[in-house]
Scaffold this motif. Structure first.
Motif, PDB file in Angstrom:
ATOM      1  N   ASN A 666     -45.066  -4.862  -9.188  1.00 53.34           N
ATOM      2  CA  ASN A 666     -44.903  -3.422  -9.132  1.00 53.34           C
ATOM      3  C   ASN A 666     -44.269  -3.129  -7.778  1.00 53.34           C
ATOM      4  O   ASN A 666     -44.897  -2.632  -6.877  1.00 53.34           O
ATOM      5  CB  ASN A 666     -46.262  -2.743  -9.276  1.00 53.34           C
ATOM      6  CG  ASN A 666     -46.096  -1.259  -9.440  1.00 53.34           C
ATOM      7  OD1 ASN A 666     -44.980  -0.736  -9.396  1.00 53.34           O
ATOM      8  ND2 ASN A 666     -47.201  -0.571  -9.597  1.00 53.34           N
ATOM      9  N   LYS A 671     -38.778   0.488  -6.809  1.00 51.42           N
ATOM     10  CA  LYS A 671     -39.066   1.859  -7.225  1.00 51.42           C
ATOM     11  C   LYS A 671     -38.239   2.837  -6.396  1.00 51.42           C
ATOM     12  O   LYS A 671     -37.676   3.792  -6.923  1.00 51.42           O
ATOM     13  CB  LYS A 671     -40.553   2.143  -7.045  1.00 51.42           C
ATOM     14  CG  LYS A 671     -41.035   3.351  -7.821  1.00 51.42           C
ATOM     15  CD  LYS A 671     -42.490   3.650  -7.511  1.00 51.42           C
ATOM     16  CE  LYS A 671     -43.105   4.601  -8.523  1.00 51.42           C
ATOM     17  NZ  LYS A 671     -43.330   3.968  -9.841  1.00 51.42           N
ATOM     18  N   LYS A 672     -38.172   2.568  -5.096  1.00 52.91           N
ATOM     19  CA  LYS A 672     -37.414   3.468  -4.217  1.00 52.91           C
ATOM     20  C   LYS A 672     -35.937   3.480  -4.603  1.00 52.91           C
ATOM     21  O   LYS A 672     -35.312   4.535  -4.688  1.00 52.91           O
ATOM     22  CB  LYS A 672     -37.550   3.022  -2.763  1.00 52.91           C
ATOM     23  CG  LYS A 672     -38.879   3.416  -2.148  1.00 52.91           C
ATOM     24  CD  LYS A 672     -38.974   2.883  -0.741  1.00 52.91           C
ATOM     25  CE  LYS A 672     -40.341   3.195  -0.135  1.00 52.91           C
ATOM     26  NZ  LYS A 672     -40.520   2.506   1.146  1.00 52.91           N
ATOM     27  N   HIS A 675     -35.394   5.405  -7.741  1.00 56.00           N
ATOM     28  CA  HIS A 675     -35.419   6.862  -7.592  1.00 56.00           C
ATOM     29  C   HIS A 675     -34.160   7.399  -6.931  1.00 56.00           C
ATOM     30  O   HIS A 675     -33.721   8.501  -7.235  1.00 56.00           O
ATOM     31  CB  HIS A 675     -36.702   7.310  -6.888  1.00 56.00           C
ATOM     32  CG  HIS A 675     -37.825   7.433  -7.858  1.00 56.00           C
ATOM     33  ND1 HIS A 675     -38.206   8.629  -8.411  1.00 56.00           N
ATOM     34  CD2 HIS A 675     -38.580   6.482  -8.449  1.00 56.00           C
ATOM     35  CE1 HIS A 675     -39.182   8.409  -9.274  1.00 56.00           C
ATOM     36  NE2 HIS A 675     -39.431   7.117  -9.321  1.00 56.00           N
ATOM     37  N   LEU A 711     -40.440  -5.173 -11.783  1.00 56.92           N
ATOM     38  CA  LEU A 711     -40.254  -3.772 -12.194  1.00 56.92           C
ATOM     39  C   LEU A 711     -41.396  -3.367 -13.111  1.00 56.92           C
ATOM     40  O   LEU A 711     -41.621  -3.994 -14.150  1.00 56.92           O
ATOM     41  CB  LEU A 711     -38.916  -3.621 -12.920  1.00 56.92           C
ATOM     42  CG  LEU A 711     -38.479  -2.183 -13.144  1.00 56.92           C
ATOM     43  CD1 LEU A 711     -38.036  -1.538 -11.841  1.00 56.92           C
ATOM     44  CD2 LEU A 711     -37.357  -2.097 -14.165  1.00 56.92           C
ATOM     45  N   SER A 712     -42.106  -2.314 -12.728  1.00 57.57           N
ATOM     46  CA  SER A 712     -43.237  -1.880 -13.547  1.00 57.57           C
ATOM     47  C   SER A 712     -42.735  -1.257 -14.840  1.00 57.57           C
ATOM     48  O   SER A 712     -41.581  -0.869 -14.958  1.00 57.57           O
ATOM     49  CB  SER A 712     -44.065  -0.864 -12.772  1.00 57.57           C
ATOM     50  OG  SER A 712     -43.348   0.345 -12.672  1.00 57.57           O
ATOM     51  N   ASP A 715     -41.360   2.183 -14.444  1.00 58.19           N
ATOM     52  CA  ASP A 715     -40.028   2.208 -13.843  1.00 58.19           C
ATOM     53  C   ASP A 715     -38.966   1.753 -14.839  1.00 58.19           C
ATOM     54  O   ASP A 715     -37.856   2.272 -14.854  1.00 58.19           O
ATOM     55  CB  ASP A 715     -39.992   1.339 -12.584  1.00 58.19           C
ATOM     56  CG  ASP A 715     -40.823   1.964 -11.457  1.00 58.19           C
ATOM     57  OD1 ASP A 715     -41.142   3.162 -11.580  1.00 58.19           O
ATOM     58  OD2 ASP A 715     -41.151   1.256 -10.498  1.00 58.19           O
TER      59      ASP A 715
END
Length: 821
Positions: A666, A671-672, A675, A711-712, A715
RNA sequence: GCCGGGGUGGCGGAACUGCAAGACGCAAUGGACUCAAAAUCCAUCGAGCGCAAGCUCAUGAGGGUUGGACUCCCUCCCCCGGCACCA
């Protein structure tokens, strides 16, 4: 992991979407709506062109995004099927245009569906469908009833090869737009629409809409409004007067002769001594083709009307009157006052024929020394007179001289003072003309009028609409250039709706534009039999929120359809509280060139067939590449190799997506970046920067690839969502394979977490005297003091500063620090 | 002629309101995997100098403004699109 098999996947999802009707627009009159419109195609025999694809895919991306954002989206399609190629095909092969059209639209429909375009097929329309053209005819009747349609004998463009009257816009450099034959002029009775009555509104209302500046300028130039005055010149020894239009009444004292267009009606009423010479000249001018007139621009010809003298109303002097074909009969009054000292063309003409050149304006703009503006000094006045005679006219305004009591007045003021003085009046003139609205052809909407000897032109009764196009065998126009419909006696001969006497139908049909003038209205309510569309539905769906199409349609089609909308609005066919502009926002895509960098054409053999691309690669690759190839608004050559990049990207996403279902990690870093991508893609689609949106998606996948298991699931979902407008089939399949429920294309569009994005470390650039010498990783929001301390400690910086004095430090937060020594 | 829009690697193109020029993709080169090939992965990829760290030059040409210019200003060249004797 199964291999990526686009052929199977794409068919599967297209069928599912269609079966469930998930792209159908509902008339939920309370929900927020969004109307996305593309120019409906002319269904040619060649099938869908990649140019169509560019526009349709782009707007499909937008439509899909809007749906995910929760809007009730209307994204319709139809066929602008009347037109010459189909008719010419019929003449050649005998295949009925209606049959050819059916075949072609079937093919176009199949191709469009194959591209995964999310059109609402339940609202498909066809301009050749009697249920559709009933309303095209109805609109014509309203125009007729309001006095906006009228018949007039006109010198029109005639293509001797196609045997058809052409509109000005169909004549390119004096040749027929379709066949290339040289166009000649003949006189013909034509129906015209009084679009000029709407000139001011069409021009002014551009302020209310969101079109690119370029398109607004094109439309304004086309309308060509100019402010000036109408002035009358009496003729010596006659009751007749010559009216002229001028934008420079301030130069009236310098008008040393008048010129009439060869077609000017006064010529036949005046008596002059050189009748034969004039006749010959006029005859010659008439036969001059457009090309010659343009080529002869520099060498103007004309003949004096000997024995005719006009009176300059300002000077009261007698001046000669000429006939010359550089004066256009259809603009202004078809006659001009000539001021050779202040007009390029008049100057040329005066020089050639030795006419008087009288200077009356001294320029006063910057660049002209003060002593040269002093109209009181004799030398100055002499200077300008000589200069103009030698070097040519002064075209700009300034100070008026040699003009009686107006001498010394600035041009702008003198314009209206002089106009008043001679009893002239202010006038606005437009460059564009009324719109020729009849074609002597078969494959178009019959004009629903009947001619009766007793009652003249009588509209067909509304209950008798549509006037159906009869089936015929011989599609050739008559030798006289009449519509082939003229040969269908039992269709032509009818009873007058008014007096029941013997009468005849109009055999002309409407031009191509007729059906496309209002098609976007029909989409709101395509099956309505009682109205062109239910006003409630129009009120809900209109205006079109976003209309994309080709640059080639931004003058004519766009202007014409705005005109028709305004007209319908005026007569109350459209709810008044809607506003009188149909399209809120208009954009235009660039042309796709062939691989050789030249416009695609059959003769060059460089046409790209979308079917082949889809077969060899995949729909998603085709979509992705079409959006990635370059800036949407610009002309781009098609590059088969570029497609490979799109295909590779899809394969990569397929592999990564499959692995991600057993993701363990995760990663915050991923994630950043995701986004950031969400933000970028969301913004880029709105400004049609699809190429950079896709490159952002690629960048993300490149990072993701380094740690595929990090990658979760959440996401992964977001990534699939932002990719789905571009590659809807692949994302749908991965969505399902990952065990997520519902359709990917029906999920909520993700929102970028700005806080997350801001947490990323930033590189601060270190410059010395404006040159980059080092960089340092910092936290966002660091102050100048902190930055300075950190930077000045660095070895590399010390080296560059050794033995030098710091003059100044410039700090741009989160970007750079520049040390000036 | 007038009105728009442009000129950035071998190619398509990135670069927010001036702040690391060349993102992303293609092509190319070298390598890994393979009996081999394809696919894939890793690396290099504007020019010049240097063993290297690095330095210099470079966004059509020339000049200017600025600490700093692909970006703003002036002059010029070239390409594309539209209009074209509109008084």
């Amino acid at each position: 992991m199964a291999n990526y098999n686009p052929q199977r996947i794409e068919k599967k999802w297209q069928d599912k979407w269609e079966k469930l009707g998930i792209f159908q627009a509902r008339d939920k009159l309370k929900k927020a709506k969004f109307y996305v419109l593309v120019e409906f195609p002319y269904p040619s025999g060649e099938g869908l062109h990649v140019g169509h694809c560019r526009s349709y895919i782009a707007m499909d991306v937008l439509a899909r995004k809007r749906r995910m954002e929760g809007f009730n989206v209307l994204f319709p399609i139809g066929w602008d099927a009347f037109g010459l190629p189909t008719e010419n095909y019929a003449i050649k092969t005998g295949v009925a245009p209606s049959l050819a059209t059916q075949k072609n639209t079937d093919n176009f429909r199949r191709q469009a569906k194959r591209l995964g375009l999310s059109f609402d097929w339940k609202r498909e329309i066809n301009t050749t469908d009697p249920n559709y053209y009933k309303w095209t005819q109805w609109i014509f009747l309203q125009l007729f009833k309001e006095g906006l349609a009228y018949k007039k004998k006109l010198p029109v463009n005639w293509c001797p090869s196609c045997k058809i009257v052409l509109a000005n816009e169909e004549v390119i450099n004096g040749a027929c737009e379709r066949c290339g034959a040289k166009v000649t002029k003949i006189e013909k009775e034509q129906w015209l629409l009084r679009i000029t009555k709407y000139a001011d509104r069409l021009s002014d209302d551009l302020a209310k809409v969101d079109y690119p500046g370029k398109i607004k300028i094109l439309q304004k130039d086309w309308i060509g409004r100019s402010e000036g005055a109408e002035i009358e010149f009496p003729i010596k020894g006659s009751q007749e007067k010559i009216k002229v239009f001028t934008t420079r009444p301030d130069t009236l004292f310098g008008a040393t002769y008048l010129v009439l267009a060869p077609e000017h009606e006064l010529i036949s009423k005046l008596s002059f001594t050189n009748i034969n010479e004039i006749k010959t000249y006029i005859e010659k001018a008439k036969n001059k083709k457009e090309i010659e007139r343009i080529a002869l621009k520099k060498d103007k010809t004309g003949v004096e009307l000997k024995g005719v003298k006009a009176i300059n109303p300002a000077t009261k002097g007698e001046i000669p009157v000429w006939v010359a074909d550089y004066v256009l009969s259809h603009y202004g009054e078809g006659s001009i006052m000539s001021v050779p000292a202040h007009d390029e063309r008049d100057f040329q003409f005066a020089k050639k024929y030795g006419l008087i050149i009288e200077s009356v304006v001294i320029p006063s703009h910057k660049g002209v020394p003060r002593e040269f503006i002093d109209y009181k000094k004799k030398e100055t006045v002499e200077y300008w007179r000589n200069r103009i005679k030698l070097n040519g006219p002064v075209l700009i305004g300034g100070i008026v001289f040699n003009s009686g009591k107006f001498t010394g007045m600035p041009s702008e003021k003198a314009k209206w003072e002089i106009t008043k003085f001679v009893g002239g009046k202010r006038k606005t003139q437009y460059r564009f003309r009324d719109w020729i609205f009849s074609r002597q052809r078969y494959w178009g909407e019959p004009i629903p009028l009947i001619f009766c000897e007793k009652c003249s032109w009588v509209p067909v009764l509304e209950k008798d609409l549509p006037v159906r196009l009869p089936e015929i065998k011989d599609y050739k126009p008559t030798e006289k250039g009449e519509s082939p419909l003229a040969k269908v006696k039992n269709w032509v001969n009818v009873k007058c709706p008014s007096c029941r006497g013997q009468a005849k139908r109009e055999t002309d049909v409407m031009p191509n534009w007729a059906g496309s003038n209002w098609y976007y209205l029909r989409y709101c309510d395509p099956k309505n039999n009682r109205k062109l569309a239910d006003p409630k539905k129009i009120k809900y769906w209109l205006p079109v929120d976003w209309y994309n199409g080709g640059m080639e349609h931004v003058t004519l089609h766009l202007l014409y359809s705005r005109f028709i909308f305004k007209f319908l609005w005026d007569i109350g066919a459209i709810p008044k509280n809607l506003g009188s502009e149909p399209y809120k926002k208009r954009t235009a895509h660039g042309v796709i060139l062939g691989g050789d960098g030249v416009k695609m054409s059959k003769s060059r053999g460089n046409i790209i067939n979308p079917d082949k691309i889809v077969e060899q690669h995949s729909t998603d690759a085709m979509r992705l590449y079409t959006m990635f190839m370059g800036p949407f608004g610009e002309m781009i050559p098609w590059d088969m190799k570029g497609l490979i990049g799109a295909r590779r990207f899809l394969e990569k996403v397929w592999r990564l997506g499959n692995q991600a279902s057993n993701a363990k990690g995760n990663s915050l870093r991923l994630k950043k970046i995701l986004h950031k991508a969400i933000k970028k893609v969301s913004e880029d689609i709105e400004v049609l920067k699809f190429n950079t949106a896709i490159s952002t998606l690629m960048e993300f996948s490149n990072t993701w690839q380094q740690t595929p298991l990090d990658l979760s699931k959440e996401d992964l979902k977001d990534f699939l969502k932002i990719l789905s407008p571009f590659a809807p089939h692949l994302t749908e399949e991965l969505w399902e394979k990952s065990g997520f429920t519902g359709f990917c294309c029906q999920q909520k569009w993700p929102k970028a977490d700005l806080k997350l994005i801001r947490e990323e470390k930033i590189n601060l650039i270190i410059q010395i005297n404006g040159k980059v010498r080092d960089k340092i990783e910092i936290n966002p929001g660091i102050s100048q003091k902190e930055a300075e301390n950190a930077v000045l400690k660095r070895e590399r910086v010390k080296k560059w500063l050794a033995g030098k004095k710091i003059k100044k430090i410039i700090f741009v937060p989160e970007k750079l620090i520049n040390i000036v020594v």
